[in-house]
Design a protein around this motif. Structure first.
Motif, PDB file in Angstrom:
ATOM      1  N   TYR A   1       0.853  -1.180   0.000  1.00 34.84           N
ATOM      2  CA  TYR A   1       0.000   0.000   0.000  1.00 34.84           C
ATOM      3  C   TYR A   1       0.894   1.236   0.000  1.00 34.84           C
ATOM      4  CZ  TYR A   1      -3.285  -3.387   2.150  1.00 34.84           C
ATOM      5  OH  TYR A   1      -4.057  -4.484   2.450  1.00 34.84           O
TER       6      TYR A   1
ATOM      7  N   GLN B   1       2.224  -0.663   3.869  1.00 33.38           N
ATOM      8  CA  GLN B   1       2.001  -2.039   4.283  1.00 33.38           C
ATOM      9  C   GLN B   1       2.667  -2.963   3.277  1.00 33.38           C
ATOM     10  OE1 GLN B   1       1.803  -4.290   6.480  1.00 33.38           O
ATOM     11  NE2 GLN B   1      -0.288  -3.883   7.248  1.00 33.38           N
TER      12      GLN B   1
ATOM     13  N   GLU C   1      -9.446  -4.199   4.100  1.00 35.31           N
ATOM     14  CA  GLU C   1      -8.820  -2.910   3.804  1.00 35.31           C
ATOM     15  C   GLU C   1      -9.124  -2.491   2.377  1.00 35.31           C
ATOM     16  OE1 GLU C   1      -4.888  -3.009   6.637  1.00 35.31           O
ATOM     17  OE2 GLU C   1      -4.894  -4.348   4.905  1.00 35.31           O
ATOM     18  N   THR C   2      -8.965  -1.200   2.123  1.00 36.50           N
ATOM     19  CA  THR C   2      -9.195  -0.649   0.788  1.00 36.50           C
ATOM     20  C   THR C   2      -8.084   0.347   0.483  1.00 36.50           C
ATOM     21  OG1 THR C   2     -10.499   1.255   1.551  1.00 36.50           O
ATOM     22  CG2 THR C   2     -11.703  -0.807   1.134  1.00 36.50           C
TER      23      THR C   2
ATOM     24  N   ASP D   1      -6.493   3.975  -0.149  1.00 35.43           N
ATOM     25  CA  ASP D   1      -6.783   5.251   0.504  1.00 35.43           C
ATOM     26  C   ASP D   1      -7.302   6.242  -0.537  1.00 35.43           C
ATOM     27  OD1 ASP D   1      -6.912   7.283   2.384  1.00 35.43           O
ATOM     28  OD2 ASP D   1      -4.789   7.804   2.196  1.00 35.43           O
TER      29      ASP D   1
ATOM     30  N   HIS E   1      -5.308 -10.321   5.120  1.00 29.48           N
ATOM     31  CA  HIS E   1      -5.741  -9.000   4.674  1.00 29.48           C
ATOM     32  C   HIS E   1      -6.565  -9.170   3.401  1.00 29.48           C
ATOM     33  CE1 HIS E   1      -2.812  -6.637   7.233  1.00 29.48           C
ATOM     34  NE2 HIS E   1      -2.306  -7.856   7.286  1.00 29.48           N
TER      35      HIS E   1
ATOM     36  N   PHE F   1      -7.919  -7.093   0.575  1.00 31.12           N
ATOM     37  CA  PHE F   1      -7.721  -5.774  -0.011  1.00 31.12           C
ATOM     38  C   PHE F   1      -8.746  -5.579  -1.123  1.00 31.12           C
ATOM     39  CE2 PHE F   1      -5.221  -2.808  -2.812  1.00 31.12           C
ATOM     40  CZ  PHE F   1      -5.216  -1.742  -1.922  1.00 31.12           C
TER      41      PHE F   1
ATOM     42  N   GLY G   1      -4.637  -0.406   7.067  1.00 31.26           N
ATOM     43  CA  GLY G   1      -4.197   0.331   5.894  1.00 31.26           C
ATOM     44  C   GLY G   1      -2.794   0.892   6.018  1.00 31.26           C
TER      45      GLY G   1
ATOM     46  N   TYR H   1       1.999   9.201   6.739  1.00 24.76           N
ATOM     47  CA  TYR H   1       0.626   9.500   6.329  1.00 24.76           C
ATOM     48  C   TYR H   1       0.362  11.001   6.308  1.00 24.76           C
ATOM     49  CZ  TYR H   1      -4.446   9.871   6.447  1.00 24.76           C
ATOM     50  OH  TYR H   1      -5.741  10.211   6.167  1.00 24.76           O
TER      51      TYR H   1
END
Length: 361
Positions: free
Chosen positions: A16, A78, A114-115, A117, A155, A157, A179, A347
């Motif tokens: 990610y 990640q 998770e997706t 961002d 996970h 995704f 994430g 982030y």
């Protein structure tokens, strides 16, 4: 576990990253793969928020993952060992996921959905919530989810309502944040949102059980390019006395604490009156110029630890970061200064990366 002939083996790593930095993430992984002797291709669509490295040789991909420490990567949030993306019918999303887990022979202690961002990723929250309990129940029945599985985490995704990619993470080489994102609340009283950059940097680079020693009350620090005082505020909150160096104004409430000495000087030429515990810097300038300034401070041991940001160009950001880090490391080696050096795209960073340096002698 399914027979060997029927197993689905992972053939890639999934990373990610911040949307817009896929090319930089791909360049970094490609360079790391070459250094570790791996043949493969890094793939990432612009603004997607993730990159895959697909191995092109017959070796267990988890060996690459084991040697590629997430904490030493710059642009990755990640890092997962992954299977090829799975496309499903919207009439039955659970069965294909469970079957792929069983076919891979994987088992886990926890399942994270998770997706990317992105706005599209955030729109999948309702679907994910509806699927979570039924999927966990189905995985338990098939042995894919159990109490003791070596700390492994599954996970899921999600890139679309009918497209998901299964990845696996291991303790010690993953982010423990959903994430890979550390979401911090803007503190009341801080003069600017930039304060979150320094707070996140401390979480990233300094173990929490060392804060009382390395971020201790009574320490002395300098903040170069301090105005209006977002980073100075963090230092004062830890009980440090701060030289705030900037020709611009500093927040009046900060000055009223009596912990801040505001000097209207150029941060590139100012010199401290004695050795400091901390140097922090968020000056907007060319990264090579900021790096040269940091090198001068560290060569002369004017501080024990430093956190600074490098503002990146629009293109070839990975190349610019590596050039600056190499210049810094080589300069310190020539000066005989031993350091611990790390760099991360946090982030709360945007078009910049954050560097932490700690003198070890």
């Amino acid at each position: 576990m399914p027979p060997q002939a029927d197993r689905v083996l992972p053939d890639r790593l999934l990373f990610y990253c911040r949307p817009g930095f896929e090319a930089d993430m791909a360049s970094e992984i490609t360079a790391q793969a070459e250094a570790l002797g791996w043949i493969g291709r890094a793939e990432g669509q612009a603004q997607s928020g993730f990159v895959q490295f697909v191995a092109l040789e017959d070796r267990p991909i988890n060996e690459f993952h084991r040697d590629l420490l997430l904490a030493r990567l710059i642009f990755a949030r990640q890092s997962l060992v992954a299977l090829p993306p799975l496309t499903m019918s919207r009439d039955d999303r659970l069965a294909p996921i469970v079957e792929q887990v069983v076919a891979a022979g994987w088992s886990f202690e926890a399942v994270w959905h998770e997706t990317p961002d992105t706005n599209e990723g955030k729109a999948l929250a309702g679907l994910i919530k509806a699927l979570t309990r039924p999927l966990e129940s189905a995985l338990r029945k098939r042995g894919g989810l159990r109490r003791k599985a070596g700390g492994r985490r599954l996970h899921l995704f999600w890139t679309d309502g009918d497209c998901v990619q299964l990845g696996m993470s291991f303790p010690g080489n993953r982010s423990e944040l959903p994430g890979g994102i550390r979401r911090l609340r803007f503190p009341k009283g801080a003069p600017s949102r930039s304060t979150l950059k320094l707070e996140e940097a401390w979480h990233e680079f300094i173990p929490r059980d060392e804060w009382e020693i390395r971020l201790a009350e009574g320490m002395q620090a300098a903040d170069l390019g301090a105005a209006p005082g977002g980073w100075t505020w963090q230092l004062v909150e830890r009980g440090m006395h701060v030289f705030a160096i900037d020709n611009g104004p500093i927040d009046k409430m900060l000055l009223a604490t009596g912990m801040v000495e505001h000097l209207r000087e150029d941060g590139f030429v100012w010199e401290p009156p004695q050795r400091l515990d901390w140097l922090v810097c968020d000056i907007v300038d060319k990264p090579a110029r900021v790096t040269a300034m940091m090198l001068r401070w560290l060569e002369r041991r004017w501080c024990r630890e430093a956190v600074f940001n490098l503002k990146l160009p629009m293109k070839r950001r990975w190349q610019e970061v590596t050039r600056c880090l190499l210049m810094l490391q080589e300069g310190l080696d020539q000066a005989g200064v031993t350091v611990e050096l790390r760099c991360r795209h946090l982030y709360h960073d945007r078009e910049e990366v954050t560097v932490h340096v700690r003198l070890l002698d």
